[in-house]
Design an enzyme around this catalytic site. Structure first.
Site, short mmCIF file in Angstrom:
data_model
loop_
_atom_site.label_atom_id
_atom_site.label_comp_id
_atom_site.label_asym_id
_atom_site.label_seq_id
_atom_site.Cartn_x
_atom_site.Cartn_y
_atom_site.Cartn_z
N LEU A 22 3.30 3.34 8.64
CA LEU A 22 4.17 3.45 7.46
C LEU A 22 3.37 3.47 6.16
O LEU A 22 3.76 4.10 5.19
CB LEU A 22 5.15 2.28 7.43
CG LEU A 22 6.19 2.24 8.54
CD1 LEU A 22 6.98 0.94 8.49
CD2 LEU A 22 7.11 3.44 8.45
N GLY A 23 2.25 2.76 6.14
CA GLY A 23 1.47 2.71 4.91
C GLY A 23 0.20 1.92 5.11
O GLY A 23 0.03 1.24 6.11
N GLU A 24 -0.68 2.09 4.12
CA GLU A 24 -1.98 1.43 4.20
C GLU A 24 -2.23 0.72 2.87
O GLU A 24 -1.95 1.30 1.81
CB GLU A 24 -3.05 2.49 4.44
CG GLU A 24 -4.34 1.93 4.92
CD GLU A 24 -4.95 2.80 6.02
OE1 GLU A 24 -4.31 3.78 6.44
OE2 GLU A 24 -6.07 2.49 6.43
N GLY A 25 -2.72 -0.52 2.93
CA GLY A 25 -2.98 -1.23 1.68
C GLY A 25 -4.45 -1.45 1.49
O GLY A 25 -5.25 -0.69 2.04
N PHE A 27 -6.53 -3.97 2.54
CA PHE A 27 -7.21 -4.19 3.83
C PHE A 27 -6.20 -4.33 4.95
O PHE A 27 -6.53 -4.66 6.06
CB PHE A 27 -8.12 -5.42 3.80
CG PHE A 27 -7.78 -6.38 2.70
CD1 PHE A 27 -6.60 -7.10 2.74
CD2 PHE A 27 -8.62 -6.54 1.61
CE1 PHE A 27 -6.26 -7.98 1.72
CE2 PHE A 27 -8.29 -7.40 0.59
CZ PHE A 27 -7.12 -8.14 0.63
N GLY A 28 -4.94 -4.03 4.65
CA GLY A 28 -3.93 -4.15 5.69
C GLY A 28 -3.28 -2.80 5.93
O GLY A 28 -3.44 -1.89 5.12
N VAL A 30 0.58 -1.10 7.58
CA VAL A 30 1.94 -1.43 8.03
C VAL A 30 2.40 -0.35 9.00
O VAL A 30 2.26 0.84 8.72
CB VAL A 30 2.91 -1.52 6.84
CG1 VAL A 30 4.33 -1.81 7.32
CG2 VAL A 30 2.47 -2.62 5.87
N LYS A 49 2.78 -5.75 9.65
CA LYS A 49 1.54 -5.64 8.88
C LYS A 49 0.42 -6.32 9.65
O LYS A 49 0.54 -7.46 10.07
CB LYS A 49 1.67 -6.28 7.49
CG LYS A 49 0.40 -6.08 6.65
CD LYS A 49 0.62 -6.29 5.18
CE LYS A 49 -0.62 -5.93 4.38
NZ LYS A 49 -0.44 -6.12 2.92
N ASP A 140 -0.86 -6.46 -7.70
CA ASP A 140 -0.90 -5.08 -7.19
C ASP A 140 0.45 -4.40 -7.38
O ASP A 140 0.91 -3.66 -6.52
CB ASP A 140 -1.31 -5.09 -5.71
CG ASP A 140 -1.70 -3.70 -5.23
OD1 ASP A 140 -1.79 -3.49 -4.00
OD2 ASP A 140 -1.88 -2.81 -6.10
C1 LIG Z 1 0.43 -1.98 3.05
C2 LIG Z 1 1.04 -0.99 2.13
C3 LIG Z 1 2.39 -1.40 1.71
N1 LIG Z 1 3.44 -0.85 2.61
C4 LIG Z 1 4.61 -1.45 2.93
C5 LIG Z 1 5.30 -0.55 3.73
C6 LIG Z 1 6.65 -0.70 4.29
N2 LIG Z 1 7.32 0.46 4.55
C7 LIG Z 1 8.60 0.39 5.01
N3 LIG Z 1 9.29 1.56 5.24
C8 LIG Z 1 8.86 2.88 5.10
C9 LIG Z 1 7.63 3.26 4.58
C10 LIG Z 1 7.27 4.62 4.48
C11 LIG Z 1 8.18 5.60 4.91
C12 LIG Z 1 7.84 7.08 4.82
O1 LIG Z 1 8.68 7.93 4.98
N4 LIG Z 1 6.54 7.40 4.56
C13 LIG Z 1 6.18 8.81 4.46
C14 LIG Z 1 9.44 5.23 5.43
C15 LIG Z 1 9.77 3.87 5.53
N5 LIG Z 1 9.25 -0.76 5.26
C16 LIG Z 1 8.58 -1.93 5.03
N6 LIG Z 1 8.99 -3.23 5.19
C17 LIG Z 1 7.99 -4.07 4.81
C18 LIG Z 1 6.89 -3.31 4.42
C19 LIG Z 1 7.28 -1.95 4.54
C20 LIG Z 1 4.53 0.60 3.83
N7 LIG Z 1 3.37 0.38 3.16
#
Ligand SMILES: CCCn1cc(-c2nc(Nc3ccc(C(=O)NC)cc3)nc3[nH]ccc23)cn1
Length: 295
Positions: A22-25, A27-28, A30, A49, A140
């Site tokens: 879902l994502g990158e921080g 150093f973490g 998700v 995470k 952040d």
């Molecule tokens: C470490 C970086 C911070 N981070 C937190 C999250 C996160 N994302 C989501 N949902 C999400 C994210 C992206 C997409 C998407 O379509 N992407 C192209 C759809 C749904 N739910 C979350 N609940 C708790 C954290 C969290 C993602 N990165």
């Protein structure tokens, strides 16, 4: 036999099925997972995470102890941890399907008016005001870390750099050099690596700038700054950024941003931390803007 007390915050690794990243921080990272203890796909979707590298364990443990004690409508919900089978610990949170403002705003630009953008800004301030009341500094705050629950509710979704400033210290001193999001950093953070609550207000100003551009990549803070301080100067970038900010340079008003909102953004960007508006003041201003008809 009595129903055995199962701890709903204790997630077993064998039932946690990875679906996608879902994502990158800092150093973490998700991932979207299905937690499926019955093994019949009827489980629930969760955001998990974990660490990218082994050695940052203390950071994730601090983040867990932070988020598990935060209860606010505009802060992503803690669900539990996964800590069995010896490998490193994972933080389990509620999954928000719409992603962050960085994904959501560009995709839904045509049916989000400026009033709604200001509602999102108000909600971020409410979450930040609560975070500050618990003696935390976020460090952040950016659109990439604001998650969308639905078109009328957003939540602060990441606490990877959040620090407690208990024992009435008023700032946090950055020790380790990390790939910091310098374009969201206030001058005092860049110059002497001190983070105040007022430093989060500066970052909120940059976040509001992003929101008013619907997170348009062409107008992203890194893009706007690099255009102003000249193409990539390598490590000179930080020095050139500090110099420009010190001379009073600020990102210009985005085309779609009303003067009144740009005035608010600038009140977050006073050079001296003590001259900046605080989140309480921002909340009042947004409530006035949202009642007045001229938005
Ligand atoms: C470490 C970086 C911070 N981070 C937190 C999250 C996160 N994302 C989501 N949902 C999400 C994210 C992206 C997409 C998407 O379509 N992407 C192209 C759809 C749904 N739910 C979350 N609940 C708790 C954290 C969290 C993602 N990165």
């Amino acid at each position: 036999i009595p129903p055995q007390e199962t701890d709903p915050t204790d997630f077993k690794r064998r039932f946690l099925k990875k679906i996608r990243k879902l994502g990158e921080g800092n150093f973490g990272m998700v991932e979207l997972c299905l937690y499926d203890p019955k093994g019949d796909q009827t489980g629930e979707l969760v955001a998990v995470k974990s660490l990218k590298t082994e050695n940052e364990c203390s950071n994730l443990r601090r983040e867990i102890s932070t988020i598990r004690n935060l209860y606010h409508e505009n802060i992503v919900k803690y669900k539990g941890i996964c800590n069995d089978e010896g490998a490193n610990i994972k933080l389990i949170m509620e999954y928000l399907p719409s992603g962050s403002l960085k994904e959501y705003l560009p995709r839904n630009k045509s049916n989000i008016d400026q009033k709604r953008l200001l509602h999102y800004a108000l909600q971020i301030c409410q979450g930040m005001e609560y975070l500050g009341s618990q003696n935390y500094i976020h460090r952040d705050l950016a659109a990439r870390n604001i998650l969308v629950e639905n078109e009328s509710l957003v939540k602060i979704g990441d606490f990877g750099l959040t620090k407690s400033i208990k024992d009435d210290k008023e700032y946090y001193k950055v020790t380790e050099e990390q790939d910091s999001p310098v374009y969201w950093y206030a001058p005092e953070c860049l110059i002497n690596r001190k983070f105040y609550k007022a430093s989060d207000v500066w970052s909120f100003g940059v976040t509001l700038y992003e929101i008013m551009t619907y997170c348009d990549r062409e107008n992203s803070p890194p893009r706007v700054f690099l255009k102003m301080i000249g193409r990539s100067q390598g490590q000179m970038t930080m020095a050139r950024l500090v110099e420009a900010l010190g001379k009073g340079w600020r990102m210009p008003r985005p085309d779609l941003c009303p003067e009144m909102v740009y005035t608010q953004i600038n009140s977050c960007w006073s050079h001296a931390p003590e001259d900046r508006v605080d989140f309480k003041g921002l909340i009042k201003e947004f409530e006035i803007l949202l009642t007045s008809e001229n938005i």
